[in-house]
Design an enzyme around this catalytic site. Structure first.
Site, short mmCIF file in Angstrom:
data_model
loop_
_atom_site.label_atom_id
_atom_site.label_comp_id
_atom_site.label_asym_id
_atom_site.label_seq_id
_atom_site.Cartn_x
_atom_site.Cartn_y
_atom_site.Cartn_z
N GLU A 30 0.49 0.87 -14.12
CA GLU A 30 1.81 1.36 -13.70
C GLU A 30 2.78 1.40 -14.88
O GLU A 30 3.62 2.30 -14.97
CB GLU A 30 2.35 0.50 -12.56
CG GLU A 30 1.62 0.74 -11.25
CD GLU A 30 2.05 -0.18 -10.13
OE1 GLU A 30 2.43 0.30 -9.06
OE2 GLU A 30 1.99 -1.42 -10.34
N GLU A 61 -5.33 -2.24 -6.01
CA GLU A 61 -4.62 -3.14 -5.10
C GLU A 61 -5.14 -3.14 -3.67
O GLU A 61 -5.06 -4.15 -2.96
CB GLU A 61 -3.12 -2.82 -5.10
CG GLU A 61 -2.37 -3.30 -6.32
CD GLU A 61 -2.45 -2.33 -7.50
OE1 GLU A 61 -1.73 -2.54 -8.49
OE2 GLU A 61 -3.24 -1.36 -7.44
#
Length: 250
Positions: free
Chosen positions: A112, A132
């Site tokens: 990210e 995730e």
């Protein structure tokens, strides 16, 4: 945690938060401090690289264990995610061009961070992904929004819903990064690219970034939704069990 070297109009930032440049509160604060110092500077390009074996492995597991030891763990984690969102927003909105030099693994929050940069260059042997969902969470520090905006919903679904990791060459083919390079050649190629960019008009680069940003869809609502969905997931037995198993894994 972050060391810097100025080469002309290029700032080389090396992450040295051993062992895996994990994003805990101190690392987020270090990034904010660096960005504060750069305000008003004449940097034209910022090259982000790692001094560890990986680019960044994402979440700080020690911090997450501490969060989940308390009753307010979900709220504390969402607050931390919001802090990461703010740092990544600042990198994306900076007037200079940010370039991520990705060697080793860039997973979760580490990827990210790379997605928040304007340009990404990966070693062909690097590993990139947003895993995730395996632990019942989402890439909530901008991952769902930036990857979809960058590569389209189809690729974002493959990476996020399929938990599909890619090497650098594959990531270039799917548009996750703009360039890939042989592992041994990555540092030189990334620095040469940063210096080439820094040799352009700083004013034109900043103006171009603003215009490119204006062409994108509204972003803030998506980041808010990431936080709300993260909080909702952390209140479910399935996610709490998956996260606990992940944190207790040796």
């Amino acid at each position: 945690m972050l060391t810097t070297e100025r080469i002309g109009a290029t700032l080389v930032v090396t992450m040295r938060h051993a062992p895996v440049n994990a994003f805990g509160a101190e690392f987020v604060a270090a990034w904010n401090d660096l960005l504060d110092k750069l305000a008003g500077d004449d940097v034209a390009a910022m090259l982000v690289r790692s001094g560890q074996k990986v680019f960044s492995a994402g979440a700080d597991l020690k911090m997450m264990r501490a969060f989940f030891a308390g009753e307010d763990g979900a709220e504390r984690l969402v607050t931390h995610v919001e802090g990461m969102q703010r740092v990544f927003d600042r990198i994306e909105a900076a007037p200079f061009v940010s370039i991520a030099e990705i060697a080793g693994a860039a997973l979760g929050g580490g990827f990210e961070l790379a997605l928040a940069c304007d340009l990404r260059i990966a070693a062909r042997g690097a590993t990139l992904g947003l895993p995730e969902a395996r632990i019942g969470l989402i890439p909530g520090a901008g991952g769902t929004q930036r990857l979809t905006r960058l590569c389209g919903a189809g690729v974002a679904r493959r990476v996020i819903l399929g938990c599909d990791t890619m090497d650098g060459a594959t990531a270039e083919r799917f548009g996750l990064v703009q360039w890939s390079a042989p592992d041994a050649e990555l540092p030189a190629f990334a620095l040469a690219t940063a210096q080439r960019v820094a040799g352009l008009s700083a004013g034109a680069l900043a103006a171009s970034k603003r215009c490119i940003g204006a062409a994108q869809t509204a972003f803030g609502a998506g980041l808010t939704l990431e936080r709300l969905e993260t909080l909702r997931l952390l209140q479910t037995p399935d996610t709490r069990a998956r996260v606990r198993a992940f944190l207790e894994k040796k």
